[in-house]
Every structure is written in structure tokens, then in C-alpha cells.
Design an enzyme around this catalytic site. Structure first.
Site, short mmCIF file in Angstrom:
data_model
loop_
_atom_site.label_atom_id
_atom_site.label_comp_id
_atom_site.label_asym_id
_atom_site.label_seq_id
_atom_site.Cartn_x
_atom_site.Cartn_y
_atom_site.Cartn_z
N HIS A 143 0.83 -1.21 0.00
CA HIS A 143 0.00 0.00 0.00
C HIS A 143 0.87 1.27 0.00
O HIS A 143 0.80 2.07 0.95
CB HIS A 143 -0.87 -0.07 1.27
N GLU A 243 -0.96 1.56 -5.31
CA GLU A 243 -0.68 0.32 -4.57
C GLU A 243 -0.72 -0.90 -5.49
O GLU A 243 -1.72 -1.13 -6.18
CB GLU A 243 -1.72 0.17 -3.46
O1 TA6 Z 1 -6.10 1.68 -0.29
C1 TA6 Z 1 -7.13 2.59 -0.06
C2 TA6 Z 1 -7.76 2.31 1.29
O2 TA6 Z 1 -8.38 1.05 1.30
C3 TA6 Z 1 -8.74 3.44 1.58
O3 TA6 Z 1 -10.08 2.98 1.51
C4 TA6 Z 1 -8.34 3.91 2.98
O4 TA6 Z 1 -9.06 3.18 3.96
C5 TA6 Z 1 -6.84 3.59 2.98
O5 TA6 Z 1 -6.76 2.33 2.33
C6 TA6 Z 1 -6.16 3.62 4.32
O6 TA6 Z 1 -6.58 2.53 5.12
P1 TA6 Z 1 -6.01 2.45 6.63
O7 TA6 Z 1 -6.67 1.23 7.22
O8 TA6 Z 1 -4.52 2.32 6.55
O9 TA6 Z 1 -6.42 3.75 7.27
#
Ligand code: TA6
Length: 268
Positions: A143, A243
């Protein structure tokens, strides 16, 4: 190795780059090539460095599920401590291998045997490769938070035009193959090129993905940024998530065969 907050951190100062990796989550916190004035892999100034609390920024390892497909969000691998298996340095950079196998930290999340490892190369390029084996299928993503000069000038190219919308009221038409940002964006592109570029007018970052089915793009924009305690109100202007993931095509694992995917980041 040092302790930052509550977390053991590996600090890397090499002629090609500086970087840091938290043992929790085998989490690359930031990566800044020596040619750059600011990190290419970005870390929030307000992130937590608390045990079992997700780190905001860097490269969170989402495993064995992505997003809300389980609890906690993005899986448990990023909030437990991994083992450092090796750390080698040469004139090209530093190579690290970290691993996590089912243990007492993980049994409350997963009662089946598994093994996951992360290979990191940190030098003029940043290369991250995840390998895993288990007798269950997983969804996963690396991510990555990229540092940008200003989100208003960011263009992400190579995404293709097929995506799953993760926001309820998204109403922005997609520019075929290119993505710009003037509101919250949260999408899973399912037919992206293996090579993606993120440019902000001052530099172009090239992301080369291997064995991934999806590319997730995310910027929280103003309101969601304000709602996150571990994210500065204005920090949405200086980051974008692109990501590498295996989400819409889960990794079909088996106990005695490793499945591997990953990416390489370089400046072009
Ligand atoms: O990758 C995008 C995502 O799934 C968004 O929906 C947002 O929730 C982000 O990840 C961050 O997630 P986190 O659990 O690290 O706050």
C-alpha cells in the site's frame, strides 16, 4: 537498529539513499534517494509508532486480506512484529529479508499455519517483493504512499480505464488511462499496465509491478484527511497512494509453494 516511539526501527544511511524499516509489519517507513530533497516513499508527520497500531505512510503490507475484507482493516501482518532474517550492504544499496510465520502474536487473528516474507532492496531503486505460502487464499496489497510536490499537479498514467469505485458518490469521469486529483479518490484499477508513472511536474516516479492483478489509487482529500488522527490536515496535498495488489484475483496459496508479487520504484 534503534527504537522510535515503541517500535524497533532499522535506519539505513547509504551513499545511494536513506531509508528506515520498522520491524512491525516489515514496514518500509520512507525511502529517499540521495538525488532527492524529499522522500519518494512518504511518511506522515503524525503517524503513530505504537505497538500493534498501523503506521501511516511508507509501504504498509496488507496481508492476508485487503481493506475491510476482514478485521483489522488491511489484515494483521502490518501490526505484528516480523523477524529480520538478513541485512546485506554493497555499493548498490542495502538488501533486507524479513519474515512472519504463525506464532502467538498472530493466533488470535489466524489459527492456520502460514509463512510470509518480504524482500527489500533499498538503493537508487526501491524494490519490494512479498512471498507467501499457506493453505488458504489471500488478498493482499503493498500500500505504497508516494511523496509528491503538490497533489493538484499529479498525473498517474498507465492505469487503464477499468476500475472498481470504492467511494459511494464518486462522480468524476475517468480520464482514459490517466488520473488527476481534485477530490477524494479511492479506486481499484483492474487492467492497469505493469508500468505506472506518477508525475507531479517536478519529478516522475516509475512503478513497475510484477504478478499483480490490481493497482489501487487513493487520496483522502480534505475531509477524510481531517478525520484521521494520524494524518495531518494538509498532508493530502503531498502524497498519493498507488498500490500494487492482488485483490480482485486473490493469491491461491498452497503450503509448499511460494506465491510472489511485488514492485520496483525508480525515478525516470
Ligand atoms: O487503499 C485505499 C484504502 O483502502 C482506503 O479505503 C483507505 O481506507 C486507505 O486504504 C487507508 O486505510 P487504513 O486502514 O490504513 O487507514
Amino acid at each position: 537498529q534503534s527504537i522510535y516511539g515503541e517500535l524497533p526501527i532499522l535506519v539505513i544511511n547509504h551513499k545511494t539513499c536513506c531509508a528506515a524499516v520498522a520491524l512491525q509489519g516489515a514496514h518500509l517507513l520512507f525511502w529517499q534517494p540521495s538525488t532527492e530533497q524529499t522522500p519518494v516513499v512518504w511518511l506522515s508527520n503524525k503517524t503513530n509508532f505504537k505497538k500493534a497500531v498501523a503506521i501511516r505512510g511508507g509501504v504498509p503490507v496488507c496481508w492476508p486480506w485487503f481493506g475491510q475484507l476482514g478485521n483489522p482493516s488491511h489484515g494483521f501482518a502490518r501490526i505484528v512484529e516480523w523477524k529480520l532474517d538478513s541485512c546485506e550492504e554493497d555499493e548498490n544499496g542495502v538488501d533486507l529479508v524479513l519474515s512472519l510465520t504463525n506464532n502467538q502474536q498472530t493466533e488470535s487473528y489466524c489459527n492456520k499455519p502460514f509463512s510470509v516474507s518480504l524482500n527489500l532492496h533499498l538503493g537508487k531503486t526501491c524494490e519490494v517483493s512479498l512471498s507467501c505460502s499457506a493453505d488458504f487464499d489471500v488478498t493482499s496489497a503493498l500500500h505504497t504512499y508516494f511523496g509528491v510536490d503538490n497533489i493538484d499537479s499529479v498525473i498517474v498514467k498507465g492505469l487503464g480505464e477499468v476500475y472498481q469505485e470504492r467511494l459511494a458518490d464518486e462522480n468524476k469521469p475517468a480520464t482514459v488511462g490517466e488520473l488527476t486529483f481534485n477530490q477524494e479518490v479511492d479506486r481499484i484499477y483492474t487492467n492497469a499496465n505493469n508500468q505506472i508513472t506518477v508525475t507531479d511536474g517536478t519529478r516522475t516516479i516509475q512503478l513497475t509491478n510484477t504478478n499483480v492483478s490490481d493497482v489501487v489509487t487513493w487520496n483522502p482529500w480534505i475531509n477524510k484527511a481531517k478525520s484521521m488522527a494520524d494524518f495531518g490536515d494538509d498532508e493530502y496535498k503531498s502524497m498519493v497512494c498507488v498500490e500494487a495488489g492482488c485483490i480482485t484475483k486473490p493469491l491461491k496459496l498452497s503450503p509448499n509453494k511460494k506465491s510472489t508479487y511485488g514492485f520496483k520504484i525508480e525515478l525516470i
